[in-house]
Design an enzyme around this catalytic site. Structure first.
Site, PDB file in Angstrom:
ATOM      1  N   TYR A 260       1.399  -0.718   0.058  1.00 13.50           N
ATOM      2  CA  TYR A 260      -0.154  -0.186  -0.057  1.00 13.50           C
ATOM      3  C   TYR A 260       0.789   1.394   0.074  1.00 13.50           C
ATOM      4  CZ  TYR A 260      -4.379  -3.042   0.261  1.00 13.50           C
ATOM      5  OH  TYR A 260      -5.158  -4.141   0.539  1.00 13.50           O
TER       6      TYR A 260
ATOM      7  N   ARG B 189       1.339   1.606  -3.272  1.00 15.44           N
ATOM      8  CA  ARG B 189      -0.150   2.679  -4.380  1.00 15.44           C
ATOM      9  C   ARG B 189       0.629   4.197  -4.003  1.00 15.44           C
ATOM     10  NH1 ARG B 189       1.196  -1.688  -5.352  1.00 15.44           N
ATOM     11  NH2 ARG B 189       1.680  -0.944  -7.150  1.00 15.44           N
TER      12      ARG B 189
ATOM     13  N   ASN C 144     -12.815   2.839  -5.941  1.00 15.80           N
ATOM     14  CA  ASN C 144     -11.377   2.739  -5.532  1.00 15.80           C
ATOM     15  C   ASN C 144     -11.242   3.603  -4.436  1.00 15.80           C
ATOM     16  OD1 ASN C 144     -11.198   2.375  -8.856  1.00 15.80           O
ATOM     17  ND2 ASN C 144     -11.492   4.245  -9.268  1.00 15.80           N
ATOM     18  N   VAL C 145      -9.684   3.268  -4.485  1.00 13.67           N
ATOM     19  CA  VAL C 145      -8.884   4.290  -2.890  1.00 13.67           C
ATOM     20  C   VAL C 145      -8.156   5.363  -3.040  1.00 13.67           C
ATOM     21  CG1 VAL C 145      -8.953   2.203  -1.505  1.00 13.67           C
ATOM     22  CG2 VAL C 145      -7.087   2.600  -3.571  1.00 13.67           C
TER      23      VAL C 145
ATOM     24  N   HIS D 120     -14.558   1.131  -0.511  1.00  8.38           N
ATOM     25  CA  HIS D 120     -13.214   0.824  -0.396  1.00  8.38           C
ATOM     26  C   HIS D 120     -12.176   0.815   0.595  1.00  8.38           C
ATOM     27  CE1 HIS D 120     -14.596  -3.087  -3.574  1.00  8.38           C
ATOM     28  NE2 HIS D 120     -15.043  -2.979  -2.172  1.00  8.38           N
TER      29      HIS D 120
ATOM     30  N   THR E 126     -14.735  -0.605 -14.487  1.00  8.88           N
ATOM     31  CA  THR E 126     -15.773  -1.655 -13.531  1.00  8.88           C
ATOM     32  C   THR E 126     -15.888  -3.441 -13.585  1.00  8.88           C
ATOM     33  OG1 THR E 126     -16.509  -2.786 -11.569  1.00  8.88           O
ATOM     34  CG2 THR E 126     -17.497  -1.127 -12.554  1.00  8.88           C
TER      35      THR E 126
HETATM   36  P1  OAD Z   1     -10.827  -4.149 -12.041  1.00 10.12           P
HETATM   37  O1  OAD Z   1      -9.794  -4.418 -12.089  1.00 10.12           O
HETATM   38  O2  OAD Z   1     -11.784  -5.579 -11.440  1.00 10.12           O
HETATM   39  O3  OAD Z   1     -11.904  -3.533 -13.332  1.00 10.12           O
HETATM   40  C1  OAD Z   1     -11.128  -3.476 -14.524  1.00 10.12           C
HETATM   41  C2  OAD Z   1     -12.038  -2.618 -15.339  1.00 10.12           C
HETATM   42  O4  OAD Z   1     -12.150  -1.409 -15.978  1.00 10.12           O
HETATM   43  C3  OAD Z   1     -12.359  -3.412 -16.688  1.00 10.12           C
HETATM   44  O5  OAD Z   1     -13.334  -3.517 -16.438  1.00 10.12           O
HETATM   45  C4  OAD Z   1     -11.645  -2.624 -17.619  1.00 10.12           C
HETATM   46  O6  OAD Z   1     -12.536  -3.526 -18.899  1.00 10.12           O
HETATM   47  C5  OAD Z   1     -11.814  -1.461 -17.191  1.00 10.12           C
HETATM   48  N1  OAD Z   1     -10.834  -0.262 -17.847  1.00 10.12           N
HETATM   49  C6  OAD Z   1      -9.596  -0.290 -18.434  1.00 10.12           C
HETATM   50  N2  OAD Z   1      -8.970   0.627 -18.848  1.00 10.12           N
HETATM   51  C7  OAD Z   1     -10.300   1.536 -18.630  1.00 10.12           C
HETATM   52  C8  OAD Z   1     -10.665   3.044 -19.307  1.00 10.12           C
HETATM   53  N3  OAD Z   1      -9.837   3.291 -19.149  1.00 10.12           N
HETATM   54  N4  OAD Z   1     -11.214   3.265 -18.943  1.00 10.12           N
HETATM   55  C9  OAD Z   1     -12.614   2.970 -18.733  1.00 10.12           C
HETATM   56  N5  OAD Z   1     -12.517   1.295 -17.898  1.00 10.12           N
HETATM   57  C10 OAD Z   1     -11.355   1.088 -18.329  1.00 10.12           C
HETATM   58  O7  OAD Z   1     -10.987  -3.092 -10.927  1.00 10.12           O
HETATM   59  P2  OAD Z   1     -12.640  -2.469 -10.495  1.00 10.12           P
HETATM   60  O8  OAD Z   1     -13.932  -3.280 -11.117  1.00 10.12           O
HETATM   61  O9  OAD Z   1     -12.433  -1.314  -9.523  1.00 10.12           O
HETATM   62  O10 OAD Z   1     -10.888  -4.170  -3.739  1.00 10.12           O
HETATM   63  O11 OAD Z   1     -11.830  -3.632  -8.536  1.00 10.12           O
HETATM   64  C11 OAD Z   1     -13.328  -3.668  -7.718  1.00 10.12           C
HETATM   65  C12 OAD Z   1     -12.225  -4.083  -6.883  1.00 10.12           C
HETATM   66  O12 OAD Z   1     -11.421  -4.702  -6.911  1.00 10.12           O
HETATM   67  C13 OAD Z   1     -11.259  -2.934  -6.181  1.00 10.12           C
HETATM   68  O13 OAD Z   1     -11.704  -2.205  -5.545  1.00 10.12           O
HETATM   69  C14 OAD Z   1     -10.517  -3.446  -5.498  1.00 10.12           C
HETATM   70  C15 OAD Z   1     -10.218  -5.187  -6.048  1.00 10.12           C
HETATM   71  O14 OAD Z   1     -10.018  -5.992  -5.485  1.00 10.12           O
HETATM   72  C16 OAD Z   1     -10.421  -4.491  -3.038  1.00 10.12           C
HETATM   73  O15 OAD Z   1      -9.047  -4.024  -2.896  1.00 10.12           O
HETATM   74  C17 OAD Z   1     -10.652  -4.070  -1.757  1.00 10.12           C
END
Ligand code: OAD
Length: 225
Positions: free
Chosen positions: A52, A55, A86-87, A103, A169
């Site tokens: 972290y 990060r 997002n953090v 989160h 997401t």
């Molecule tokens: P993910 O890494 O699972 O998903 C990222 C998403 O962003 C994917 O669907 C990509 O297609 C999309 N993406 C990539 N580049 C992009 C761009 N330029 N514009 C728009 N979209 C784009 O991330 P999250 O869904 O945020 O939690 O993950 C959820 C949680 O999983 C996070 O908050 C974190 C992680 O584990 C914890 O750590 C508790």
């Protein structure tokens, strides 16, 4: 008119922040169990703190992008709530005033002995760094297997949405992904993500398969007209 925006790592990708599950995402190079669970922290606190710390250092080097700025601009016309997984603090830095973090936040730390004792942090947290009550400090992050304290508030905000916008997401993490079920029947939902896949059981979704900077800016321009 209430607009609620639910964001994930993809909105910050173009600012230079790594996502989690894309190719080269954080979870391809790090073990979730080791760096993002209470058990991992108990086993190797230094590894977790360093993960972290890295990060946090990365976050301090980057800036909000056009997607964050466009969402902030929406406030000139609408009541806007951002619910983010997002953090990072890029929504706040872009000017959004109502941001709910599901989160946790990288720029906060908390006591391991008193979860209500939350303090700001821009430096590294080290093993041996203690809160005023004498307990080790930890990142103010929700780890896997931990409760998501803001989930109830997030569902309430979502129920009030006249328009619900999902950005960047994978919708793979629960309970966050259940938010979509709280959108009132027949209210419009937009899903902006280059890899957006069909969300089962949720009608009224308009899929915009674009990067956040383009997709969000275009949608905001349309809504502001
Ligand atoms: P993910 O890494 O699972 O998903 C990222 C998403 O962003 C994917 O669907 C990509 O297609 C999309 N993406 C990539 N580049 C992009 C761009 N330029 N514009 C728009 N979209 C784009 O991330 P999250 O869904 O945020 O939690 O993950 C959820 C949680 O999983 C996070 O908050 C974190 C992680 O584990 C914890 O750590 C508790």
């Amino acid at each position: 008119m209430n607009i609620v925006v639910f964001t994930g790592a993809g909105i910050s990708a173009e600012s230079g922040i790594q996502t989690f599950r894309d190719t080269n995402g954080l979870w391809n190079n790090h073990s979730v169990e080791e760096v993002a669970t209470p058990a991992g922290f108990k086993k190797n606190p230094e590894l977790v703190l360093n993960f972290y710390n890295e990060r946090r250092r990365d976050l301090l080097k980057v800036k909000p992008n056009n997607a964050h700025f466009a969402l902030a601009e929406l406030e000139n016309k609408f009541d806007v709530h951002i619910i983010t997984q997002n953090v990072d603090d890029l929504h706040e830095r872009a000017g959004s005033t109502k941001v709910l973090h599901l989160h946790g936040e990288l720029l906060k730390m908390r006591s391991t002995g008193d979860s209500s004792l939350i303090l700001p942090i821009t430096e590294d947290i080290k093993v041996g760094d203690k809160c005023p009550k004498g307990f080790q400090l930890r990142p103010h992050i929700v780890w896997f297997t931990e409760q998501v304290p803001n989930m109830g508030t997030a569902h309430e905000i979502t129920e009030s949405a006249d328009i619900f916008i999902v950005v960047g997401t994978s919708l793979k993490v629960y309970p966050a992904a259940t938010l979509l079920e709280s959108v009132t029947f027949q209210k419009p939902i937009y899903f902006i993500d280059p890899n957006a896949t069909k969300i089962d059981g949720i009608p009224n979704v308009k899929y915009i398969k674009k990067k956040a900077s383009t997709g969000v800016t275009e949608l905001v321009n349309k809504l502001m007209k």
